[in-house]
Scaffold this active site. Sequence first.
Site, PDB file in Angstrom:
ATOM      1  N   ILE A 186       1.138  -2.870  -8.006  1.00 15.33           N
ATOM      2  CA  ILE A 186       0.678  -4.252  -8.204  1.00 15.33           C
ATOM      3  C   ILE A 186       0.994  -4.739  -9.626  1.00 15.33           C
ATOM      4  O   ILE A 186       0.383  -4.305 -10.607  1.00 15.33           O
ATOM      5  CB  ILE A 186      -0.822  -4.403  -7.867  1.00 15.33           C
ATOM      6  CG1 ILE A 186      -1.083  -3.854  -6.453  1.00 15.33           C
ATOM      7  CG2 ILE A 186      -1.262  -5.860  -7.996  1.00 15.33           C
ATOM      8  CD1 ILE A 186      -0.148  -4.387  -5.353  1.00 15.33           C
ATOM      9  N   HIS A 229      29.810  -1.357 -23.407  1.00 13.87           N
ATOM     10  CA  HIS A 229      29.096  -0.975 -24.632  1.00 13.87           C
ATOM     11  C   HIS A 229      29.301   0.505 -24.976  1.00 13.87           C
ATOM     12  O   HIS A 229      28.830   0.962 -26.020  1.00 13.87           O
ATOM     13  CB  HIS A 229      27.583  -1.195 -24.477  1.00 13.87           C
ATOM     14  CG  HIS A 229      27.115  -2.616 -24.600  1.00 13.87           C
ATOM     15  ND1 HIS A 229      27.379  -3.576 -23.655  1.00 13.87           N
ATOM     16  CD2 HIS A 229      26.374  -3.230 -25.553  1.00 13.87           C
ATOM     17  CE1 HIS A 229      26.812  -4.711 -24.021  1.00 13.87           C
ATOM     18  NE2 HIS A 229      26.200  -4.530 -25.170  1.00 13.87           N
ATOM     19  N   GLU A 247       8.976 -16.537  -3.659  1.00 17.38           N
ATOM     20  CA  GLU A 247       9.048 -15.293  -4.441  1.00 17.38           C
ATOM     21  C   GLU A 247      10.498 -14.783  -4.460  1.00 17.38           C
ATOM     22  O   GLU A 247      11.007 -14.363  -5.499  1.00 17.38           O
ATOM     23  CB  GLU A 247       8.121 -14.242  -3.803  1.00 17.38           C
ATOM     24  CG  GLU A 247       8.193 -12.903  -4.517  1.00 17.38           C
ATOM     25  CD  GLU A 247       7.261 -11.837  -3.912  1.00 17.38           C
ATOM     26  OE1 GLU A 247       6.425 -12.177  -3.065  1.00 17.38           O
ATOM     27  OE2 GLU A 247       7.402 -10.667  -4.301  1.00 17.38           O
ATOM     28  N   SER A 253       7.653  -2.120   3.065  1.00 17.97           N
ATOM     29  CA  SER A 253       8.457  -3.006   3.930  1.00 17.97           C
ATOM     30  C   SER A 253       7.687  -3.351   5.193  1.00 17.97           C
ATOM     31  O   SER A 253       7.783  -4.464   5.716  1.00 17.97           O
ATOM     32  CB  SER A 253       9.766  -2.307   4.319  1.00 17.97           C
ATOM     33  OG  SER A 253      10.469  -1.898   3.173  1.00 17.97           O
ATOM     34  N   GLU A 270       0.862  -1.195   0.000  1.00 18.21           N
ATOM     35  CA  GLU A 270       0.000   0.000   0.000  1.00 18.21           C
ATOM     36  C   GLU A 270       0.891   1.236   0.000  1.00 18.21           C
ATOM     37  O   GLU A 270       2.070   1.141   0.352  1.00 18.21           O
ATOM     38  CB  GLU A 270      -0.883   0.004   1.262  1.00 18.21           C
ATOM     39  CG  GLU A 270      -1.786  -1.198   1.305  1.00 18.21           C
ATOM     40  CD  GLU A 270      -2.759  -1.172   2.490  1.00 18.21           C
ATOM     41  OE1 GLU A 270      -2.726  -0.200   3.279  1.00 18.21           O
ATOM     42  OE2 GLU A 270      -3.531  -2.127   2.597  1.00 18.21           O
ATOM     43  N   GLN A 308      43.015  -5.415 -22.722  1.00 19.99           N
ATOM     44  CA  GLN A 308      43.132  -6.278 -21.538  1.00 19.99           C
ATOM     45  C   GLN A 308      42.051  -5.956 -20.502  1.00 19.99           C
ATOM     46  O   GLN A 308      41.500  -6.841 -19.857  1.00 19.99           O
ATOM     47  CB  GLN A 308      44.514  -6.116 -20.902  1.00 19.99           C
ATOM     48  CG  GLN A 308      44.748  -7.165 -19.817  1.00 19.99           C
ATOM     49  CD  GLN A 308      46.043  -6.958 -19.080  1.00 19.99           C
ATOM     50  OE1 GLN A 308      46.344  -5.831 -18.661  1.00 19.99           O
ATOM     51  NE2 GLN A 308      46.812  -8.007 -18.929  1.00 19.99           N
ATOM     52  N   GLU A 343      17.818  -4.267   2.200  1.00 25.67           N
ATOM     53  CA  GLU A 343      17.974  -3.943   3.624  1.00 25.67           C
ATOM     54  C   GLU A 343      17.065  -4.838   4.478  1.00 25.67           C
ATOM     55  O   GLU A 343      17.485  -5.352   5.527  1.00 25.67           O
ATOM     56  CB  GLU A 343      17.643  -2.461   3.879  1.00 25.67           C
ATOM     57  CG  GLU A 343      18.606  -1.479   3.221  1.00 25.67           C
ATOM     58  CD  GLU A 343      18.466  -1.416   1.696  1.00 25.67           C
ATOM     59  OE1 GLU A 343      17.351  -1.618   1.177  1.00 25.67           O
ATOM     60  OE2 GLU A 343      19.483  -1.184   1.020  1.00 25.67           O
ATOM     61  N   ARG A 364      32.722  -4.635 -32.067  1.00 29.11           N
ATOM     62  CA  ARG A 364      32.958  -3.183 -32.033  1.00 29.11           C
ATOM     63  C   ARG A 364      34.455  -2.875 -32.195  1.00 29.11           C
ATOM     64  O   ARG A 364      35.264  -3.357 -31.393  1.00 29.11           O
ATOM     65  CB  ARG A 364      32.449  -2.624 -30.699  1.00 29.11           C
ATOM     66  CG  ARG A 364      32.799  -1.186 -30.432  1.00 29.11           C
ATOM     67  CD  ARG A 364      31.987  -0.252 -31.271  1.00 29.11           C
ATOM     68  NE  ARG A 364      32.178   1.140 -30.878  1.00 29.11           N
ATOM     69  CZ  ARG A 364      31.821   2.165 -31.625  1.00 29.11           C
ATOM     70  NH1 ARG A 364      31.252   1.962 -32.807  1.00 29.11           N
ATOM     71  NH2 ARG A 364      32.007   3.394 -31.205  1.00 29.11           N
TER      72      ARG A 364
END
Length: 383
Positions: free
Chosen positions: A158, A342, A246, A133, A128, A283, A371, A272
């Site tokens: 959500i 890149h 999860e 947390s 919410e 290197q 955390e 490239r």
Amino acid sequence: MHRTVYDEDHESFRQTLRAFIDAEVVPHYDEWFQAGIVPRELYTKLAELGIFGIEVPEEYGGAGIESHKFTAIQYEETARAGVTFGGSGVHVLLALPYIKMLATEEQKQRYLPNFVSAEEMWALAMTEPGAGSDLAGMRTTAKRDGDHYVLNGAKTFITGGVLADRVIVCARTSPPRDDDRRFGISLFAVDAHSDGYTVGRKLDKLGLRTSDTAELSFEDVRVPVEDLLGEENQGFSYLGRNLPSERWGIAHGAYAQAEAAVRFAKDYVQQRTIFGKTVASFQNTKFELAACKAEVDAAQAVADRALEALDAGELTPAEAASAKVFCTEVAHRVIDRCLQLHGGYGFINEYPIARLYADNRVNRIYGGTTEVMKTIIAKDMGL
Ligand SMILES: Cc1cc2nc3c(=O)[nH]c(=O)nc-3n(C[C@H](O)[C@H](O)[C@H](O)COP(=O)(O)OP(=O)(O)OC[C@H]3O[C@@H](n4cnc5c(N)ncnc54)[C@H](O)[C@@H]3O)c2cc1C
């Protein structure tokens, strides 16, 4: 080192999925990226491929496989191709464990066949505006009124919230106890087409642009008692039991993104040319990619071990938190270093490394921040 988590069935699934992604996702991905959402049709196609039924018991139309390994392969293959399946990850990884753990026989018969066929896409609404947390601080309420609960409140962030048909909503059914702030939360499988249920803004995000992340609000939404999941007031303990899966999912997805980043960077630096030679010939480039590879190997070992423990029903909350911290922090470092190789092109969304960089950032935030993960690990250490 030989990887031991997958067998022939998994590898054959990988080939099928790779072909599907190449044919059905990659050609359209730029368009979906610009639109900020995938078409609903993608979910129907994923359902036809059998993706949503893998972990659903056979009697409800699924394949009845009690393992997260096929889900792990989905993370690896989408990352490899530099795409996502929109917000559908939450359908299986977040919502299904609650249905399997808490739904009654009647509820399973009502929910699961439509879950497998994607006729009903699911999402999970815990967060919410004032409770991320600190989930116990949630203010959405569900008050019993005869054979219904009346739902009032709001949720934010959500995933899948725009396209979802049914959302597991966490709401207060009783005030917290003085000695237990977590008491009094219940879970409801809310029909997203109910009166008073509103999908608010689709949030404009830094990354994961094809995933529909939304605000939801509920104004006197009447939820039939038949859609209460599990026991009233016990919701927090259910959340605690499912959060490890999860968190493993986020850890595994992050490892897969880091591995993909190394591959994108390796391909890029080999073609490239600057100062008359390839970027790969410096290197520094070799050392950077070698260091990234070593980190990715370690993250793969952690993610795989967590996957085996999860499948065995042994992954503890602290171990899941630890895997999430490690893999997401590795991915953060590795993707950044690969983007650097890149040069300016790494900053352009046309290049998959740029999108990966943005997509990966949230891994250290959602599903519990780094955390918060550290507080779980420290508590487990007795600190
Ligand atoms: C793209 C995206 C998708 C999401 N999908 C979903 C979803 O599908 N369903 C859902 O319910 N939620 C979802 N979330 C919400 C997500 O889980 C929360 O954003 C996350 O848990 C953090 O909560 P918060 O944003 O309120 O941050 P806050 O809780 O306000 O945290 C702010 C800062 O305080 C720090 N902090 C908090 N507690 C402590 C502590 N004890 N010690 C030290 N520091 C601390 C945090 O680490 C963070 O740095 C999603 C979020 C995003 C961005």
